[in-house]
Design a protein around this motif. Structure first.
Motif, PDB file in Angstrom:
ATOM      1  N   ASP A  43      72.047  58.427   3.632  1.00  0.00           N
ATOM      2  CA  ASP A  43      73.128  59.375   3.926  1.00  0.00           C
ATOM      3  C   ASP A  43      73.039  59.931   5.342  1.00  0.00           C
ATOM      4  OD1 ASP A  43      74.175  59.052   1.400  1.00  0.00           O
ATOM      5  OD2 ASP A  43      73.109  60.780   0.554  1.00  0.00           O
ATOM      6  N   ASP A  44      71.835  60.001   5.874  1.00  0.00           N
ATOM      7  CA  ASP A  44      71.632  60.580   7.208  1.00  0.00           C
ATOM      8  C   ASP A  44      71.377  59.491   8.249  1.00  0.00           C
ATOM      9  OD1 ASP A  44      69.180  59.788   6.238  1.00  0.00           O
ATOM     10  OD2 ASP A  44      68.078  61.521   7.007  1.00  0.00           O
ATOM     11  N   HIS A  45      72.040  58.333   8.096  1.00  0.00           N
ATOM     12  CA  HIS A  45      71.668  57.158   8.884  1.00  0.00           C
ATOM     13  C   HIS A  45      71.949  57.276  10.378  1.00  0.00           C
ATOM     14  CE1 HIS A  45      75.897  55.942   9.073  1.00  0.00           C
ATOM     15  NE2 HIS A  45      75.968  55.985   7.759  1.00  0.00           N
ATOM     16  N   GLY A  46      72.923  58.018  10.818  1.00  0.00           N
ATOM     17  CA  GLY A  46      73.167  58.191  12.252  1.00  0.00           C
ATOM     18  C   GLY A  46      73.770  56.980  12.945  1.00  0.00           C
ATOM     19  N   VAL A  47      74.399  56.064  12.197  1.00  0.00           N
ATOM     20  CA  VAL A  47      74.956  54.850  12.784  1.00  0.00           C
ATOM     21  C   VAL A  47      76.472  54.982  12.948  1.00  0.00           C
ATOM     22  CG1 VAL A  47      75.228  52.350  12.587  1.00  0.00           C
ATOM     23  CG2 VAL A  47      73.157  53.457  11.698  1.00  0.00           C
ATOM     24  N   ARG A 218      65.632  55.309   7.726  1.00  0.00           N
ATOM     25  CA  ARG A 218      64.883  55.710   6.540  1.00  0.00           C
ATOM     26  C   ARG A 218      65.646  56.806   5.816  1.00  0.00           C
ATOM     27  NH1 ARG A 218      58.912  57.326   7.960  1.00  0.00           N
ATOM     28  NH2 ARG A 218      60.015  58.719   9.366  1.00  0.00           N
ATOM     29  N   SER A 219      65.649  56.737   4.514  1.00  0.00           N
ATOM     30  CA  SER A 219      66.262  57.809   3.740  1.00  0.00           C
ATOM     31  C   SER A 219      65.372  59.037   3.790  1.00  0.00           C
ATOM     32  CB  SER A 219      66.453  57.373   2.286  1.00  0.00           C
ATOM     33  OG  SER A 219      65.186  57.196   1.664  1.00  0.00           O
ATOM     34  N   GLU A 220      65.916  60.180   3.364  1.00  0.00           N
ATOM     35  CA  GLU A 220      65.126  61.411   3.330  1.00  0.00           C
ATOM     36  C   GLU A 220      63.918  61.239   2.432  1.00  0.00           C
ATOM     37  OE1 GLU A 220      66.898  65.194   2.505  1.00  0.00           O
ATOM     38  OE2 GLU A 220      68.503  64.844   3.936  1.00  0.00           O
ATOM     39  N   GLU A 221      64.107  60.528   1.317  1.00  0.00           N
ATOM     40  CA  GLU A 221      63.004  60.327   0.373  1.00  0.00           C
ATOM     41  C   GLU A 221      61.891  59.506   1.024  1.00  0.00           C
ATOM     42  OE1 GLU A 221      62.217  58.256  -4.005  1.00  0.00           O
ATOM     43  OE2 GLU A 221      64.250  58.483  -3.216  1.00  0.00           O
TER      44      GLU A 221
END
Length: 229
Positions: A43-47, A218-221
């Motif tokens: 969700d936080d990939h920044g792409v 990378r995911s937050e997890e």
């Protein structure tokens, strides 16, 4: 008439990487915009995803009909009857798109070129002839003539995928592109699927995994587990 601006889909956070994704013959920049959720990126990939539109021009094999095309297709001989001049023009258009992303603060090693069919050929040619190595090149259901001219960026990751029953770009041409690039020392990851000239769910999952790898997403997890370790 000027070509419309690319379709741009921004991430939920400030962009730190870009994927420039080129559509196939007769399609437009909206063609792959809807598949992004199927990539299953964090969700936080920044792409940032950039989907440009090819110019509208006559295509010989379609009776000279005008349509969005990255270069002319002159005959069914996709290997020997090649519009090399048209390919060069589109490669320079892609170089400009890379420059725009670079000027926006995205480093070249954080930019992926991607494309489907005709767009995949341009992604390969532009990525392998650009002055600097990019994060990678993704080429879907495509072929790669004129491979003898490539000598740059042999360590740059390349993802190639093809349908086993493709009636438009025969499977053998995709496999030949793979073999030719590997023979020249390129770093090729290959996938094939029981499909026609299209993309499928399993392929989109593999694309998402490959993008996550080459862009080190990378995911937050995953990030939390790494910090705890």
């Amino acid at each position: 008439m000027s070509n419309p601006s690319p379709v741009i889909i921004e991430p939920n956070r400030p962009a730190n990487a870009s994927v420039i994704w080129l559509h196939g013959l007769g399609a437009d920049g909206y063609d792959f915009a809807e598949v992004l959720p199927s990539l299953n990126l964090p969700d936080d990939h920044g792409v940032r995803f950039v989907f440009p539109h090819a110019p509208i021009q006559p295509v010989t094999i379609n009776g000279g009909m005008t349509m969005r095309s990255w270069f002319d297709i002159r005959s069914m001989d996709l290997v020997n009857d090649v519009d090399s001049a048209g390919i060069r023009v589109s490669c320079h258009q892609v170089y400009k798109l890379i420059a725009q992303q670079r000027d926006s603060g995205i480093a070249e090693q954080r930019i992926v070129l991607a494309g489907f069919s005709q767009g995949g050929l341009i992604a390969l040619h532009a990525g392998l002839s650009y002055d600097h190595a990019l994060a990678g090149v993704m080429a879907l259901s495509t072929w790669c003539p004129l491979v003898e001219q490539f000598y740059l960026h042999r360590q740059m990751p390349i993802f190639i995928a093809h349908g086993q029953q493709d009636p438009v770009i025969p499977f053998a041409l995709g496999a030949q592109a793979r073999d030719d690039l590997i023979a020249k020392g390129y770093n090729v990851a290959w996938q094939d699927y029981p499909m026609h000239h299209q993309v499928c769910v399993a392929e989109l999952t593999a694309i998402g995994q490959w993008l996550s790898q080459v862009l080190a997403l990378r995911s937050e997890e995953d990030s939390t587990n790494s910090e705890e370790a």
